[in-house]
Write a protein that holds these residues in place. Sequence first.
Motif, PDB file in Angstrom:
ATOM      1  N   LYS A 138       0.835  -1.215   0.000  1.00  0.00           N
ATOM      2  CA  LYS A 138       0.000   0.000   0.000  1.00  0.00           C
ATOM      3  C   LYS A 138       0.860   1.251   0.000  1.00  0.00           C
ATOM      4  O   LYS A 138       0.581   2.205  -0.731  1.00  0.00           O
ATOM      5  N   GLN A 139       1.913   1.224   0.778  1.00  0.00           N
ATOM      6  CA  GLN A 139       2.807   2.382   0.846  1.00  0.00           C
ATOM      7  C   GLN A 139       3.472   2.652  -0.505  1.00  0.00           C
ATOM      8  O   GLN A 139       3.608   3.804  -0.914  1.00  0.00           O
ATOM      9  N   GLU A 140       3.861   1.617  -1.199  1.00  0.00           N
ATOM     10  CA  GLU A 140       4.559   1.771  -2.479  1.00  0.00           C
ATOM     11  C   GLU A 140       3.630   1.943  -3.675  1.00  0.00           C
ATOM     12  O   GLU A 140       3.953   2.659  -4.614  1.00  0.00           O
ATOM     13  N   LEU A 141       2.456   1.267  -3.651  1.00  0.00           N
ATOM     14  CA  LEU A 141       1.620   1.202  -4.856  1.00  0.00           C
ATOM     15  C   LEU A 141       0.169   1.612  -4.652  1.00  0.00           C
ATOM     16  O   LEU A 141      -0.609   1.604  -5.598  1.00  0.00           O
ATOM     17  N   GLY A 142      -0.213   1.928  -3.442  1.00  0.00           N
ATOM     18  CA  GLY A 142      -1.586   2.354  -3.179  1.00  0.00           C
ATOM     19  C   GLY A 142      -2.459   1.219  -2.672  1.00  0.00           C
ATOM     20  O   GLY A 142      -2.135   0.034  -2.809  1.00  0.00           O
ATOM     21  N   ALA A 143      -3.577   1.613  -2.075  1.00  0.00           N
ATOM     22  CA  ALA A 143      -4.461   0.661  -1.412  1.00  0.00           C
ATOM     23  C   ALA A 143      -5.142  -0.295  -2.380  1.00  0.00           C
ATOM     24  O   ALA A 143      -5.355  -1.467  -2.043  1.00  0.00           O
ATOM     25  N   ILE A 144      -5.492   0.151  -3.580  1.00  0.00           N
ATOM     26  CA  ILE A 144      -6.182  -0.739  -4.523  1.00  0.00           C
ATOM     27  C   ILE A 144      -5.263  -1.883  -4.948  1.00  0.00           C
ATOM     28  O   ILE A 144      -5.652  -3.054  -4.928  1.00  0.00           O
ATOM     29  N   THR A 145      -4.037  -1.550  -5.301  1.00  0.00           N
ATOM     30  CA  THR A 145      -3.082  -2.593  -5.694  1.00  0.00           C
ATOM     31  C   THR A 145      -2.772  -3.498  -4.512  1.00  0.00           C
ATOM     32  O   THR A 145      -2.680  -4.727  -4.666  1.00  0.00           O
ATOM     33  N   ALA A 146      -2.633  -2.926  -3.341  1.00  0.00           N
ATOM     34  CA  ALA A 146      -2.364  -3.723  -2.143  1.00  0.00           C
ATOM     35  C   ALA A 146      -3.537  -4.652  -1.838  1.00  0.00           C
ATOM     36  O   ALA A 146      -3.336  -5.817  -1.464  1.00  0.00           O
ATOM     37  N   ALA A 147      -4.757  -4.145  -1.995  1.00  0.00           N
ATOM     38  CA  ALA A 147      -5.937  -4.978  -1.768  1.00  0.00           C
ATOM     39  C   ALA A 147      -5.985  -6.121  -2.787  1.00  0.00           C
ATOM     40  O   ALA A 147      -6.316  -7.260  -2.427  1.00  0.00           O
ATOM     41  N   ARG A 148      -5.636  -5.844  -4.024  1.00  0.00           N
ATOM     42  CA  ARG A 148      -5.601  -6.888  -5.053  1.00  0.00           C
ATOM     43  C   ARG A 148      -4.582  -7.962  -4.670  1.00  0.00           C
ATOM     44  O   ARG A 148      -4.852  -9.153  -4.768  1.00  0.00           O
ATOM     45  N   PHE A 149      -3.409  -7.537  -4.202  1.00  0.00           N
ATOM     46  CA  PHE A 149      -2.389  -8.478  -3.741  1.00  0.00           C
ATOM     47  C   PHE A 149      -2.937  -9.369  -2.638  1.00  0.00           C
ATOM     48  O   PHE A 149      -2.801 -10.596  -2.683  1.00  0.00           O
ATOM     49  N   VAL A 150      -3.581  -8.777  -1.631  1.00  0.00           N
ATOM     50  CA  VAL A 150      -4.094  -9.557  -0.504  1.00  0.00           C
ATOM     51  C   VAL A 150      -5.196 -10.503  -0.965  1.00  0.00           C
ATOM     52  O   VAL A 150      -5.234 -11.667  -0.550  1.00  0.00           O
ATOM     53  N   GLN A 151      -6.089 -10.034  -1.832  1.00  0.00           N
ATOM     54  CA  GLN A 151      -7.158 -10.902  -2.321  1.00  0.00           C
ATOM     55  C   GLN A 151      -6.597 -12.111  -3.052  1.00  0.00           C
ATOM     56  O   GLN A 151      -7.017 -13.249  -2.800  1.00  0.00           O
ATOM     57  N   ILE A 152      -5.668 -11.869  -3.950  1.00  0.00           N
ATOM     58  CA  ILE A 152      -5.088 -12.968  -4.730  1.00  0.00           C
ATOM     59  C   ILE A 152      -4.327 -13.913  -3.810  1.00  0.00           C
ATOM     60  O   ILE A 152      -4.482 -15.139  -3.893  1.00  0.00           O
ATOM     61  N   GLU A 153      -3.503 -13.375  -2.945  1.00  0.00           N
ATOM     62  CA  GLU A 153      -2.717 -14.208  -2.034  1.00  0.00           C
ATOM     63  C   GLU A 153      -3.633 -15.019  -1.122  1.00  0.00           C
ATOM     64  O   GLU A 153      -3.400 -16.205  -0.898  1.00  0.00           O
ATOM     65  N   HIS A 154      -4.684 -14.385  -0.621  1.00  0.00           N
ATOM     66  CA  HIS A 154      -5.627 -15.098   0.242  1.00  0.00           C
ATOM     67  C   HIS A 154      -6.293 -16.247  -0.515  1.00  0.00           C
ATOM     68  O   HIS A 154      -6.438 -17.357   0.017  1.00  0.00           O
ATOM     69  N   GLN A 155      -6.677 -16.018  -1.760  1.00  0.00           N
ATOM     70  CA  GLN A 155      -7.288 -17.079  -2.565  1.00  0.00           C
ATOM     71  C   GLN A 155      -6.308 -18.229  -2.778  1.00  0.00           C
ATOM     72  O   GLN A 155      -6.666 -19.405  -2.633  1.00  0.00           O
ATOM     73  N   LEU A 156      -5.070 -17.901  -3.108  1.00  0.00           N
ATOM     74  CA  LEU A 156      -4.060 -18.943  -3.327  1.00  0.00           C
ATOM     75  C   LEU A 156      -3.787 -19.724  -2.043  1.00  0.00           C
ATOM     76  O   LEU A 156      -3.708 -20.954  -2.063  1.00  0.00           O
ATOM     77  N   LEU A 157      -3.645 -19.014  -0.934  1.00  0.00           N
ATOM     78  CA  LEU A 157      -3.400 -19.693   0.335  1.00  0.00           C
ATOM     79  C   LEU A 157      -4.586 -20.563   0.741  1.00  0.00           C
ATOM     80  O   LEU A 157      -4.402 -21.647   1.312  1.00  0.00           O
ATOM     81  N   SER A 158      -5.795 -20.114   0.436  1.00  0.00           N
ATOM     82  CA  SER A 158      -6.986 -20.909   0.755  1.00  0.00           C
ATOM     83  C   SER A 158      -7.006 -22.210  -0.049  1.00  0.00           C
ATOM     84  O   SER A 158      -7.362 -23.269   0.488  1.00  0.00           O
ATOM     85  N   ILE A 159      -6.609 -22.136  -1.310  1.00  0.00           N
ATOM     86  CA  ILE A 159      -6.540 -23.347  -2.140  1.00  0.00           C
ATOM     87  C   ILE A 159      -5.502 -24.312  -1.567  1.00  0.00           C
ATOM     88  O   ILE A 159      -5.754 -25.513  -1.450  1.00  0.00           O
ATOM     89  N   ILE A 160      -4.355 -23.781  -1.195  1.00  0.00           N
ATOM     90  CA  ILE A 160      -3.299 -24.617  -0.618  1.00  0.00           C
ATOM     91  C   ILE A 160      -3.772 -25.226   0.700  1.00  0.00           C
ATOM     92  O   ILE A 160      -3.582 -26.422   0.945  1.00  0.00           O
ATOM     93  N   ASP A 161      -4.402 -24.410   1.545  1.00  0.00           N
ATOM     94  CA  ASP A 161      -4.921 -24.914   2.821  1.00  0.00           C
ATOM     95  C   ASP A 161      -5.924 -26.043   2.606  1.00  0.00           C
ATOM     96  O   ASP A 161      -5.894 -27.059   3.308  1.00  0.00           O
ATOM     97  N   LEU A 162      -6.817 -25.871   1.640  1.00  0.00           N
ATOM     98  CA  LEU A 162      -7.819 -26.892   1.357  1.00  0.00           C
ATOM     99  C   LEU A 162      -7.156 -28.172   0.880  1.00  0.00           C
ATOM    100  O   LEU A 162      -7.539 -29.270   1.299  1.00  0.00           O
ATOM    101  N   ARG A 163      -6.156 -28.051   0.047  1.00  0.00           N
ATOM    102  CA  ARG A 163      -5.443 -29.229  -0.459  1.00  0.00           C
ATOM    103  C   ARG A 163      -4.763 -29.982   0.696  1.00  0.00           C
ATOM    104  O   ARG A 163      -4.827 -31.202   0.769  1.00  0.00           O
ATOM    105  N   ILE A 164      -4.128 -29.258   1.584  1.00  0.00           N
ATOM    106  CA  ILE A 164      -3.472 -29.888   2.730  1.00  0.00           C
ATOM    107  C   ILE A 164      -4.515 -30.541   3.631  1.00  0.00           C
ATOM    108  O   ILE A 164      -4.357 -31.697   4.039  1.00  0.00           O
ATOM    109  N   ALA A 165      -5.582 -29.820   3.935  1.00  0.00           N
ATOM    110  CA  ALA A 165      -6.620 -30.350   4.820  1.00  0.00           C
ATOM    111  C   ALA A 165      -7.257 -31.610   4.236  1.00  0.00           C
ATOM    112  O   ALA A 165      -7.571 -32.550   4.969  1.00  0.00           O
TER     113      ALA A 165
END
Length: 182
Positions: free
Chosen positions: A145-172
């Motif tokens: 957010k500091q480097e690229l703004g809140a919208i880009t930072a939010a996009r990063f978090v959304q994508i990362e959260h989706q990817l981590l959720s897929i990985i978590d589901l696979r492990i579970a």
Amino acid sequence: MNRNRAVWAMLLASLTLVPAGWSQDATQPKKVVKPATTSPAAANQKTNIQAYIQLLRSDVRQQKAEIMGSVMLLSAADAAKFWPIYTEYDAELSKLNDQRLANIHEYALNYSQMTDAKADELIQNAMSYQKQRGELLAKYYDRVKQELGAITAARFVQIEHQLLSIIDLRIAAELPIVGAGS
């Protein structure tokens, strides 16, 4: 949009984070875990398993970065700012994932003779990992957010959260439910 869907499908089809031997179907009889031996064959097997885990982790990290790059839609200037931050985040996440891997390994070793105390310890460790991972993502949200703004930072978090959720589901999905079949 179809490209993104294809990328997600590729990730779902190819993610394999937990070796199949760690999964135990509830219909399988419980196996008694024998103490580890120190024979050269046992040491070699442990080395091979560690190498296999490292290979899987590096493949997943590469796939995550490719998906992140395809979905973030960054300009060249923004990419030059984003990727060094993401690389630092990924390195910290990898270290944190070492804790998770150790906890899963401990679960596998104790599955057939699980005690209340061990179950509590393993779940406390798992919850601590989840909390630390959330704090890590929040830390890097602020950096992006500091480097690229809140919208880009939010996009990063959304994508990362989706990817981590897929990985978590696979492990579970690969881990047997504690106490199932006992």
